[in-house]
Write a protein that holds these residues in place. Sequence first.
Motif, PDB file in Angstrom:
ATOM      1  N   UNK A  58       0.820  -1.286  -0.183  1.00  0.00           N
ATOM      2  CA  UNK A  58      -0.121   0.193   0.105  1.00  0.00           C
ATOM      3  C   UNK A  58       0.950   1.243  -0.042  1.00  0.00           C
ATOM      4  N   UNK A  59       1.796   1.404   0.805  1.00  0.00           N
ATOM      5  CA  UNK A  59       2.845   2.425   0.906  1.00  0.00           C
ATOM      6  C   UNK A  59       3.416   2.541  -0.721  1.00  0.00           C
ATOM      7  N   UNK A  60       3.928   1.494  -1.089  1.00  0.00           N
ATOM      8  CA  UNK A  60       4.346   1.551  -2.407  1.00  0.00           C
ATOM      9  C   UNK A  60       3.293   2.014  -3.472  1.00  0.00           C
ATOM     10  N   UNK A  61       2.344   1.585  -3.404  1.00  0.00           N
ATOM     11  CA  UNK A  61       1.326   2.087  -4.473  1.00  0.00           C
ATOM     12  C   UNK A  61       0.715   3.599  -4.229  1.00  0.00           C
ATOM     13  N   UNK A  62       0.902   3.998  -3.053  1.00  0.00           N
ATOM     14  CA  UNK A  62       0.535   5.357  -2.793  1.00  0.00           C
ATOM     15  C   UNK A  62       1.673   6.201  -2.731  1.00  0.00           C
ATOM     16  N   UNK A  63       2.818   5.788  -3.002  1.00  0.00           N
ATOM     17  CA  UNK A  63       4.140   6.430  -2.997  1.00  0.00           C
ATOM     18  C   UNK A  63       4.449   7.163  -1.788  1.00  0.00           C
ATOM     19  N   UNK A  64       4.161   6.278  -0.748  1.00  0.00           N
ATOM     20  CA  UNK A  64       4.348   6.882   0.542  1.00  0.00           C
ATOM     21  C   UNK A  64       5.224   6.188   1.351  1.00  0.00           C
ATOM     22  N   UNK A  65       6.600   6.437   0.981  1.00  0.00           N
ATOM     23  CA  UNK A  65       7.604   5.507   1.909  1.00  0.00           C
ATOM     24  C   UNK A  65       7.854   6.091   3.283  1.00  0.00           C
ATOM     25  N   UNK A  66       7.230   7.433   3.439  1.00  0.00           N
ATOM     26  CA  UNK A  66       7.463   7.919   4.897  1.00  0.00           C
ATOM     27  C   UNK A  66       6.621   6.885   5.807  1.00  0.00           C
ATOM     28  N   UNK A  67       5.466   6.543   5.374  1.00  0.00           N
ATOM     29  CA  UNK A  67       4.332   5.770   6.277  1.00  0.00           C
ATOM     30  C   UNK A  67       5.231   4.410   6.605  1.00  0.00           C
ATOM     31  N   UNK A  68       5.867   3.860   5.582  1.00  0.00           N
ATOM     32  CA  UNK A  68       6.392   2.643   5.656  1.00  0.00           C
ATOM     33  C   UNK A  68       7.845   2.632   6.565  1.00  0.00           C
ATOM     34  N   UNK A  69       8.414   3.898   6.488  1.00  0.00           N
ATOM     35  CA  UNK A  69       9.606   4.289   7.584  1.00  0.00           C
ATOM     36  C   UNK A  69       9.082   4.499   8.923  1.00  0.00           C
ATOM     37  N   UNK A  70       7.994   5.183   9.059  1.00  0.00           N
ATOM     38  CA  UNK A  70       7.516   5.581  10.557  1.00  0.00           C
ATOM     39  C   UNK A  70       7.103   4.116  11.306  1.00  0.00           C
ATOM     40  N   UNK A  71       6.284   3.467  10.320  1.00  0.00           N
ATOM     41  CA  UNK A  71       5.988   2.130  10.851  1.00  0.00           C
ATOM     42  C   UNK A  71       6.954   1.210  11.443  1.00  0.00           C
ATOM     43  N   UNK A  72       7.916   1.247  10.633  1.00  0.00           N
ATOM     44  CA  UNK A  72       9.065   0.219  11.091  1.00  0.00           C
ATOM     45  C   UNK A  72       9.951   0.968  12.042  1.00  0.00           C
ATOM     46  N   UNK A  73       9.930   2.208  12.216  1.00  0.00           N
ATOM     47  CA  UNK A  73      10.684   2.860  13.215  1.00  0.00           C
ATOM     48  C   UNK A  73      10.031   2.520  14.720  1.00  0.00           C
ATOM     49  N   UNK A  74       8.401   2.684  14.418  1.00  0.00           N
ATOM     50  CA  UNK A  74       7.692   2.427  15.491  1.00  0.00           C
ATOM     51  C   UNK A  74       8.003   0.983  16.076  1.00  0.00           C
ATOM     52  N   UNK A  75       7.941  -0.070  14.960  1.00  0.00           N
ATOM     53  CA  UNK A  75       8.088  -1.498  15.610  1.00  0.00           C
ATOM     54  C   UNK A  75       9.266  -1.553  16.252  1.00  0.00           C
ATOM     55  N   UNK A  76      10.312  -1.058  15.681  1.00  0.00           N
ATOM     56  CA  UNK A  76      11.773  -1.140  16.309  1.00  0.00           C
ATOM     57  C   UNK A  76      11.849  -0.747  17.856  1.00  0.00           C
ATOM     58  N   UNK A  77      11.228   0.629  17.796  1.00  0.00           N
ATOM     59  CA  UNK A  77      11.112   1.144  19.120  1.00  0.00           C
ATOM     60  C   UNK A  77      10.419   0.433  20.338  1.00  0.00           C
ATOM     61  N   UNK A  78       9.280  -0.056  19.813  1.00  0.00           N
ATOM     62  CA  UNK A  78       8.365  -1.059  20.516  1.00  0.00           C
ATOM     63  C   UNK A  78       9.130  -2.244  20.976  1.00  0.00           C
ATOM     64  N   UNK A  79       9.910  -2.807  19.998  1.00  0.00           N
ATOM     65  CA  UNK A  79      10.717  -4.136  20.206  1.00  0.00           C
ATOM     66  C   UNK A  79      11.820  -3.941  21.337  1.00  0.00           C
ATOM     67  N   UNK A 102       5.991  -6.302  18.605  1.00  0.00           N
ATOM     68  CA  UNK A 102       6.446  -5.310  17.698  1.00  0.00           C
ATOM     69  C   UNK A 102       5.852  -5.182  16.318  1.00  0.00           C
ATOM     70  N   UNK A 103       5.773  -6.418  15.797  1.00  0.00           N
ATOM     71  CA  UNK A 103       5.427  -6.800  14.390  1.00  0.00           C
ATOM     72  C   UNK A 103       3.701  -6.667  14.479  1.00  0.00           C
ATOM     73  N   UNK A 104       3.222  -7.290  15.475  1.00  0.00           N
ATOM     74  CA  UNK A 104       1.701  -6.833  15.798  1.00  0.00           C
ATOM     75  C   UNK A 104       1.463  -5.308  15.719  1.00  0.00           C
ATOM     76  N   UNK A 105       2.233  -4.509  16.371  1.00  0.00           N
ATOM     77  CA  UNK A 105       2.049  -3.136  16.497  1.00  0.00           C
ATOM     78  C   UNK A 105       2.275  -2.449  15.198  1.00  0.00           C
ATOM     79  N   UNK A 106       3.348  -2.822  14.538  1.00  0.00           N
ATOM     80  CA  UNK A 106       3.742  -2.366  13.282  1.00  0.00           C
ATOM     81  C   UNK A 106       2.554  -2.754  12.082  1.00  0.00           C
TER      82      UNK A 106
END
Length: 183
Positions: A58-79, A102-106
């Motif tokens: 969905x991020x690729x389709x919408x050209x929203x790499x910021x969303x992919x980045x922010x959700x990945x950072x969230x997952x890492x911080x939660x982990x 962390x993957x559930x939250x992400x």
Amino acid sequence: MFQKLYRLLFMFLWVLIPATKIFVWLVMGKNYKIASDYIPFYYLGAVFQAFCSFYGVGYLRAKNTKGAFSSSIFGAVINAAINIGTIKLLGLHAAAVSTFISFLGMWMIREKQNRSELGITISWKEFWLLLETDLLICIFSILGNIWFNLIFLILGTISFLIVNRKDFITILNTFKKKRDKKQ
């Protein structure tokens, strides 16, 4: 498509978790048996990592790499936070549990952010029921003995095959058609 994916992966754990536990107990040395206690939550983490990848489209389709980045950072911080916060309480289980959570939250963030982009409708009742069943299997697999895991393996395999029989028949028919074309 996502419903088939989550149903298949969640139910596959009904087979994989007890089968792995039995395999480790019967084949591996005594020193490795404790490792089988950490595997179930890593499996759940891997399932949600697959869901994250699915929704990453969905991020690729919408050209929203910021969303992919922010959700990945969230997952890492939660982990990291759960791991550090629970290591004294859970020991090495903290790493496996924090990976899963962390993957559930992400995935939950990605699902919400990509809901309109991907147009995926989830049967939440079924989804949570399957996840809760997986969590119970994880816990009982860790706490149970080999016989308990063997019972889970048999019941899980039967359930998996019954629920996914239509998909297996479709796959088998596809292979038959390809084989027939070659001949």
